[in-house]
Design a protein around this motif. Structure first.
Motif, PDB file in Angstrom:
ATOM      1  N   PHE A  32      33.470  -8.972  42.309  1.00  0.00           N
ATOM      2  CA  PHE A  32      33.253 -10.095  41.394  1.00  0.00           C
ATOM      3  C   PHE A  32      34.523 -10.906  41.166  1.00  0.00           C
ATOM      4  CE2 PHE A  32      29.420  -7.701  40.146  1.00  0.00           C
ATOM      5  CZ  PHE A  32      28.498  -8.737  40.106  1.00  0.00           C
ATOM      6  N   LEU A  33      35.687 -10.315  41.420  1.00  0.00           N
ATOM      7  CA  LEU A  33      36.942 -11.041  41.240  1.00  0.00           C
ATOM      8  C   LEU A  33      37.317 -11.886  42.452  1.00  0.00           C
ATOM      9  CD1 LEU A  33      39.167  -8.360  39.442  1.00  0.00           C
ATOM     10  CD2 LEU A  33      38.063 -10.359  38.423  1.00  0.00           C
ATOM     11  N   LEU A  34      36.760 -11.571  43.614  1.00  0.00           N
ATOM     12  CA  LEU A  34      37.123 -12.317  44.824  1.00  0.00           C
ATOM     13  C   LEU A  34      36.851 -13.827  44.718  1.00  0.00           C
ATOM     14  CD1 LEU A  34      36.245 -10.007  47.868  1.00  0.00           C
ATOM     15  CD2 LEU A  34      38.491 -10.815  47.123  1.00  0.00           C
ATOM     16  N   PRO A  35      35.712 -14.260  44.149  1.00  0.00           N
ATOM     17  CA  PRO A  35      35.529 -15.716  44.008  1.00  0.00           C
ATOM     18  C   PRO A  35      36.604 -16.357  43.138  1.00  0.00           C
ATOM     19  CG  PRO A  35      33.447 -14.566  43.741  1.00  0.00           C
ATOM     20  CD  PRO A  35      34.514 -13.524  43.756  1.00  0.00           C
ATOM     21  N   LEU A  36      37.061 -15.661  42.097  1.00  0.00           N
ATOM     22  CA  LEU A  36      38.136 -16.185  41.260  1.00  0.00           C
ATOM     23  C   LEU A  36      39.428 -16.315  42.059  1.00  0.00           C
ATOM     24  CD1 LEU A  36      37.472 -13.953  38.117  1.00  0.00           C
ATOM     25  CD2 LEU A  36      37.007 -16.391  38.291  1.00  0.00           C
ATOM     26  N   LEU A  37      39.706 -15.310  42.890  1.00  0.00           N
ATOM     27  CA  LEU A  37      40.896 -15.351  43.721  1.00  0.00           C
ATOM     28  C   LEU A  37      40.805 -16.480  44.736  1.00  0.00           C
ATOM     29  CD1 LEU A  37      43.573 -13.919  44.466  1.00  0.00           C
ATOM     30  CD2 LEU A  37      42.257 -12.531  46.074  1.00  0.00           C
ATOM     31  N   MET A  38      39.626 -16.681  45.290  1.00  0.00           N
ATOM     32  CA  MET A  38      39.438 -17.745  46.277  1.00  0.00           C
ATOM     33  C   MET A  38      39.682 -19.118  45.656  1.00  0.00           C
ATOM     34  SD  MET A  38      36.782 -20.134  47.185  1.00  0.00           S
ATOM     35  CE  MET A  38      35.238 -19.340  46.741  1.00  0.00           C
TER      36      MET A  38
ATOM     37  N   LEU B 100      34.058 -19.058  56.159  1.00  0.00           N
ATOM     38  CA  LEU B 100      35.307 -18.342  55.943  1.00  0.00           C
ATOM     39  C   LEU B 100      34.975 -16.998  55.311  1.00  0.00           C
ATOM     40  CD1 LEU B 100      38.446 -18.326  55.958  1.00  0.00           C
ATOM     41  CD2 LEU B 100      38.346 -19.303  53.653  1.00  0.00           C
ATOM     42  N   VAL B 101      35.655 -15.949  55.768  1.00  0.00           N
ATOM     43  CA  VAL B 101      35.414 -14.603  55.247  1.00  0.00           C
ATOM     44  C   VAL B 101      36.728 -13.997  54.790  1.00  0.00           C
ATOM     45  CG1 VAL B 101      34.682 -12.252  55.826  1.00  0.00           C
ATOM     46  CG2 VAL B 101      33.381 -14.213  56.679  1.00  0.00           C
ATOM     47  N   TRP B 102      36.700 -13.381  53.620  1.00  0.00           N
ATOM     48  CA  TRP B 102      37.831 -12.591  53.133  1.00  0.00           C
ATOM     49  C   TRP B 102      37.420 -11.134  53.111  1.00  0.00           C
ATOM     50  CZ3 TRP B 102      40.736 -15.123  48.404  1.00  0.00           C
ATOM     51  CH2 TRP B 102      41.375 -16.298  48.838  1.00  0.00           C
TER      52      TRP B 102
ATOM     53  N   ASP C 193      46.646  -4.887  46.452  1.00  0.00           N
ATOM     54  CA  ASP C 193      47.869  -5.308  45.767  1.00  0.00           C
ATOM     55  C   ASP C 193      47.974  -6.828  45.683  1.00  0.00           C
ATOM     56  OD1 ASP C 193      49.051  -2.788  45.122  1.00  0.00           O
ATOM     57  OD2 ASP C 193      49.513  -2.527  47.241  1.00  0.00           O
ATOM     58  N   GLN C 194      47.500  -7.540  46.700  1.00  0.00           N
ATOM     59  CA  GLN C 194      47.541  -9.003  46.658  1.00  0.00           C
ATOM     60  C   GLN C 194      46.656  -9.556  45.547  1.00  0.00           C
ATOM     61  OE1 GLN C 194      46.960  -9.078  51.167  1.00  0.00           O
ATOM     62  NE2 GLN C 194      48.022 -11.020  50.857  1.00  0.00           N
ATOM     63  N   LEU C 195      45.559  -8.886  45.278  1.00  0.00           N
ATOM     64  CA  LEU C 195      44.708  -9.286  44.155  1.00  0.00           C
ATOM     65  C   LEU C 195      45.373  -8.946  42.832  1.00  0.00           C
ATOM     66  CD1 LEU C 195      42.027 -10.148  42.780  1.00  0.00           C
ATOM     67  CD2 LEU C 195      41.200  -7.820  43.221  1.00  0.00           C
ATOM     68  N   LEU C 196      45.911  -7.746  42.718  1.00  0.00           N
ATOM     69  CA  LEU C 196      46.505  -7.308  41.460  1.00  0.00           C
ATOM     70  C   LEU C 196      47.719  -8.123  41.084  1.00  0.00           C
ATOM     71  CD1 LEU C 196      46.197  -3.434  41.950  1.00  0.00           C
ATOM     72  CD2 LEU C 196      44.781  -4.902  40.488  1.00  0.00           C
ATOM     73  N   ASN C 197      48.438  -8.639  42.080  1.00  0.00           N
ATOM     74  CA  ASN C 197      49.656  -9.418  41.795  1.00  0.00           C
ATOM     75  C   ASN C 197      49.361 -10.692  41.013  1.00  0.00           C
ATOM     76  OD1 ASN C 197      51.326  -7.571  43.046  1.00  0.00           O
ATOM     77  ND2 ASN C 197      51.369  -8.645  45.008  1.00  0.00           N
TER      78      ASN C 197
END
Length: 290
Positions: A53-59, A6-8, A279-283
């Protein structure tokens, strides 16, 4: 080896405000203290590093796994995987097998306005062998595509240089150059090598769908290739800014051959590549610590 990929891909369609930057950096310091990102809001590069570095947290939040139920681990060569903490008796062989197959390997990368993360789930020794490469199909300002390609000849083999000869035309040269560089970047990161690795040791013979390292076939590797096209309106204008990025994922599947997957169909691409915005991350940034 059945490890789905899976890729984001996160599009940084704008810069963060000082308040947004401070909020994200606070989350980073609390949840990923290992991240070497300086607190420098005036430097756009640090924002992209921080997002990676925040993408894994979001995932993991997307998977509805509380922050207390997983740990970010790292191998000796810097490859990351996420260990999910599952409660259950240690002597239960079924539970132990489920825990062993619940590891999530990932790798993040970025170029200009695109930040990507490739991930897969399975056994730790399998999932860490993943890497993603991203190259914007654009030459630096004030430099022609052909001159840019020539400046990178030291990263290519003599055969690869023939694929981007000036007589091919600048558009073809840039597209092929970025494809080769994205593939090399993905593989180098998948095996945990630093960017100082000699890229010319790798050769991607695109027409024949072959890949070698030091002259030996890269058996067992799967390479997925696609193009990400981004665009956004120019303020106070009817025009749009458009950017194209060549993207590649490398993953070691332990097979006997080398496999290339050219993802040209948009519907098929959407089945394993998801596009999101800043924006989806910041929300949800302040909820990533939960």
């Amino acid at each position: 080896m059945d490890c789905p990929i899976l890729v984001w891909m996160l599009f940084t369609n704008r810069e963060m405000t000082p308040e947004e930057y401070a909020k994200c950096h606070a989350v980073l310091r609390e949840c990923a203290p290992h991240a070497p990102v300086r607190n420098a809001p005036s430097e756009p590069e640090t924002m992209r590093q921080m997002v990676a570095f925040l993408l894994p947290l979001l995932m993991m939040r997307h998977r509805r796994v509380p922050r207390t139920r997983w740990r970010d681990q790292m191998t000796m060569v810097g490859k990351h995987w996420i260990e999910q903490i599952q409660h259950g008796p240690d002597d239960n062989p079924v539970a132990a097998a489920q825990r062993a197959r619940s590891m999530i390997g990932y790798h993040t990368s970025y170029d200009h306005n695109l930040v990507g993360m490739a991930m897969t789930q399975g056994r730790k020794e399998d999932v860490v062998n993943i890497g993603i490469g991203i190259k914007e199909i654009s030459a630096p300002p004030g430099m022609s595509g052909n001159d840019f390609a020539i400046s990178l000849y030291h990263k290519l083999t003599p055969l690869e240089q023939t694929f981007i000869a000036p007589e091919q035309g600048e558009e073809v040269v840039m597209r092929r150059l970025c494809l080769i560089l994205a593939l090399k970047q993905a593989y180098i990161k998948a095996i945990g090598q630093p960017m100082g690795f000699d890229w010319s040791r790798l050769e991607f013979n695109i027409p024949e769908k072959k890949a070698t390292g030091d002259g030996r076939p890269l058996a067992g590797w799967e390479f997925r290739v696609w193009t990400s096209e981004l665009g956004w309106p120019i303020p106070n204008s009817d025009g749009h800014i458009k950017q194209a990025y060549q993207c590649a994922v490398a993953f070691f599947r332990r097979t006997r051959d080398t496999k290339f997957i050219w993802q040209n169909d948009a519907r098929e691409l959407e089945s394993w590549v998801q596009f999101i915005t800043l924006d989806q991350l910041l929300n949800v940034a302040d909820k990533l610590v939960e």
